[in-house]
Design a protein around this motif. Sequence first.
Motif, PDB file in Angstrom:
ATOM      1  N   GLU A 289       0.184 -19.381 -25.578  1.00  0.00           N
ATOM      2  CA  GLU A 289       0.403 -19.812 -24.062  1.00  0.00           C
ATOM      3  C   GLU A 289      -1.074 -20.358 -23.877  1.00  0.00           C
ATOM      4  OE1 GLU A 289       2.685 -19.617 -22.162  1.00  0.00           O
ATOM      5  OE2 GLU A 289       4.192 -18.360 -23.243  1.00  0.00           O
ATOM      6  N   PRO A 290      -1.250 -21.833 -24.374  1.00  0.00           N
ATOM      7  CA  PRO A 290      -2.441 -22.437 -24.132  1.00  0.00           C
ATOM      8  C   PRO A 290      -3.035 -22.858 -22.769  1.00  0.00           C
ATOM      9  CG  PRO A 290      -0.874 -23.861 -25.000  1.00  0.00           C
ATOM     10  CD  PRO A 290      -0.446 -22.522 -25.188  1.00  0.00           C
ATOM     11  N   HIS A 291      -1.622 -22.717 -21.737  1.00  0.00           N
ATOM     12  CA  HIS A 291      -2.088 -23.294 -20.616  1.00  0.00           C
ATOM     13  C   HIS A 291      -2.651 -21.892 -19.773  1.00  0.00           C
ATOM     14  CE1 HIS A 291       1.674 -20.882 -19.904  1.00  0.00           C
ATOM     15  NE2 HIS A 291       1.192 -20.476 -18.823  1.00  0.00           N
ATOM     16  N   ILE A 292      -2.610 -20.668 -20.339  1.00  0.00           N
ATOM     17  CA  ILE A 292      -3.213 -19.681 -19.660  1.00  0.00           C
ATOM     18  C   ILE A 292      -4.700 -19.663 -20.095  1.00  0.00           C
ATOM     19  CG2 ILE A 292      -3.744 -17.172 -19.890  1.00  0.00           C
ATOM     20  CD1 ILE A 292      -1.454 -17.802 -18.158  1.00  0.00           C
ATOM     21  N   ARG A 293      -5.003 -20.191 -21.338  1.00  0.00           N
ATOM     22  CA  ARG A 293      -6.628 -20.146 -21.802  1.00  0.00           C
ATOM     23  C   ARG A 293      -7.269 -21.408 -20.929  1.00  0.00           C
ATOM     24  NH1 ARG A 293     -10.169 -20.038 -26.032  1.00  0.00           N
ATOM     25  NH2 ARG A 293      -8.701 -18.801 -27.372  1.00  0.00           N
ATOM     26  N   ARG A 294      -6.536 -22.452 -20.741  1.00  0.00           N
ATOM     27  CA  ARG A 294      -6.906 -23.717 -20.006  1.00  0.00           C
ATOM     28  C   ARG A 294      -7.386 -23.133 -18.587  1.00  0.00           C
ATOM     29  NH1 ARG A 294      -2.614 -26.737 -21.976  1.00  0.00           N
ATOM     30  NH2 ARG A 294      -1.704 -26.810 -20.064  1.00  0.00           N
ATOM     31  N   ALA A 295      -6.330 -22.508 -17.992  1.00  0.00           N
ATOM     32  CA  ALA A 295      -6.599 -22.094 -16.551  1.00  0.00           C
ATOM     33  C   ALA A 295      -7.823 -21.033 -16.319  1.00  0.00           C
ATOM     34  CB  ALA A 295      -5.498 -21.267 -15.916  1.00  0.00           C
ATOM     35  N   ILE A 296      -7.954 -20.044 -17.403  1.00  0.00           N
ATOM     36  CA  ILE A 296      -9.253 -19.283 -17.519  1.00  0.00           C
ATOM     37  C   ILE A 296     -10.380 -20.106 -17.663  1.00  0.00           C
ATOM     38  CG2 ILE A 296     -10.283 -17.389 -18.700  1.00  0.00           C
ATOM     39  CD1 ILE A 296      -7.507 -16.178 -19.340  1.00  0.00           C
ATOM     40  N   ALA A 297     -10.319 -21.203 -18.576  1.00  0.00           N
ATOM     41  CA  ALA A 297     -11.371 -21.882 -18.839  1.00  0.00           C
ATOM     42  C   ALA A 297     -11.921 -22.678 -17.666  1.00  0.00           C
ATOM     43  CB  ALA A 297     -11.346 -22.777 -20.106  1.00  0.00           C
ATOM     44  N   GLN A 298     -10.952 -23.255 -16.946  1.00  0.00           N
ATOM     45  CA  GLN A 298     -11.296 -23.915 -15.827  1.00  0.00           C
ATOM     46  C   GLN A 298     -12.025 -23.149 -14.806  1.00  0.00           C
ATOM     47  OE1 GLN A 298     -11.158 -27.444 -15.702  1.00  0.00           O
ATOM     48  NE2 GLN A 298      -8.825 -27.914 -15.496  1.00  0.00           N
TER      49      GLN A 298
END
Length: 457
Positions: A289-298
């Motif tokens: 789920e790469p969008h979860i990683r992106r949300a956390i990184a943001q």
Amino acid sequence: MASGSRQEVYFATMANQGNVIVQETPKFDLESYIQNYTGPTRFDRLILIGRSSVPLHLDALRAAFAEAKKSHDTGRYREAANYFNLAAPDEAEELFSKSWIDSTDAANSAETKRLEREMKVYKNNLVKESIRMGNEELGRHLESIGDLAGAAEAYGRMRPDVSTPKHIVDMGKHLVSVSMQRKEWSSVIGQLNKITGLQGSDEEKLMQPYVRALSGVALLGQESYEAAARQFLEVDGSSISIAAMTDGLLSANDIAVYGGLLALATMDRTQLQTSVLENSKFRAFLEQEPHIRRAIAQFVNGRYAGCLSILASYRADYMLDLYLHRHVNAIYARIRNKCITNYLVPFSCVTLESMDAAFSKPGESIEAELASMIQKGLVNARIDSINKLVRTAKKNPRVKLHKEALEVVSRFEKSTLDRLRRVNIAEAELEVKNSRKALNAADMSDPFFEMATPVAE
């Protein structure tokens, strides 16, 4: 009745039953999504989508109808038929088979009687292993036909006849499966605790993903979000299929979504960096789920509007998740509050216009929401409605230091006066002789004794 009006009536009925109606089309493909699950949870997920999703409800109900017919559970078949009859009565009438229900009920009844007769024979023979296996087989049969209370009772009767740690684990997993279907979260946690530590190190390592993942789901069901997040983040699925390990209840995607969202809701930026993004165990799940990683990184990088935008685009998906849908609003509210709070930290004064641009939809204002957060004590700030400013109240470290220094001086003065009073009492020979040791002991325990007592020459 026109299909549009029939759909309105159907979803009005679903809303009256307490279901959340999701108008948006989710990002997942229904057929690919449901392939991640097996057993009863597959039917339950399809029924939830059939009750809630406006774009997918007919496809989900057709799939649930077909899934129920593959099983021996006529109750699930009737449930799917009832929903399908409300949504598409013409199609439901063609698919519904009363003869299948009658024949399946008769076969289920005959099988139950056969297993109960065998159990009586095993009990008369007093062979513990046969009794254990008989109860296990009866429990599986009752679980497969939807008699969860009877299945739990049959599995529970295995307890006096188990003789090895493996038997205890098997019994515990059966009881966990039943409790998960009944959503008895405290029972799930209790059974998982009994499983833990019963096997050797290798077997326990293999059981770790199962125990951690289902403990996380149970804690999520109890709204213990922080504890649930830590359980999901500790799941090690590097070499094991999560779907196979959890008997089809969860997928690797679920672990990533549950763990990531709950971590965002309960952890600060430093913890998110170390416990999520740099977590070697959890990294394999985040790749699903790469969008979860992106949300956390943001969020970690202070780009809060980007984090919230990513989560908003996947909200429909999470509203259709079997274990997450009842908690999405609370989790999203926590994440949004954290974003707003962290946004204000570096500033002493922020314009409402800039906050509206970061957190509100075009044409809307964050002022009312911010005022509510201030009243609840979530944000230490004031709103200047005339100049459209938000002024944050900063703690002055010098004030804190001065306050602590004054408190130290006050305690020293009090201790000194008490000591002088004792000296004067002793000189006036007014002290009680028997209490002298107690007074000396009290002096020795005083933190200022060494400072106030003169050193003898």
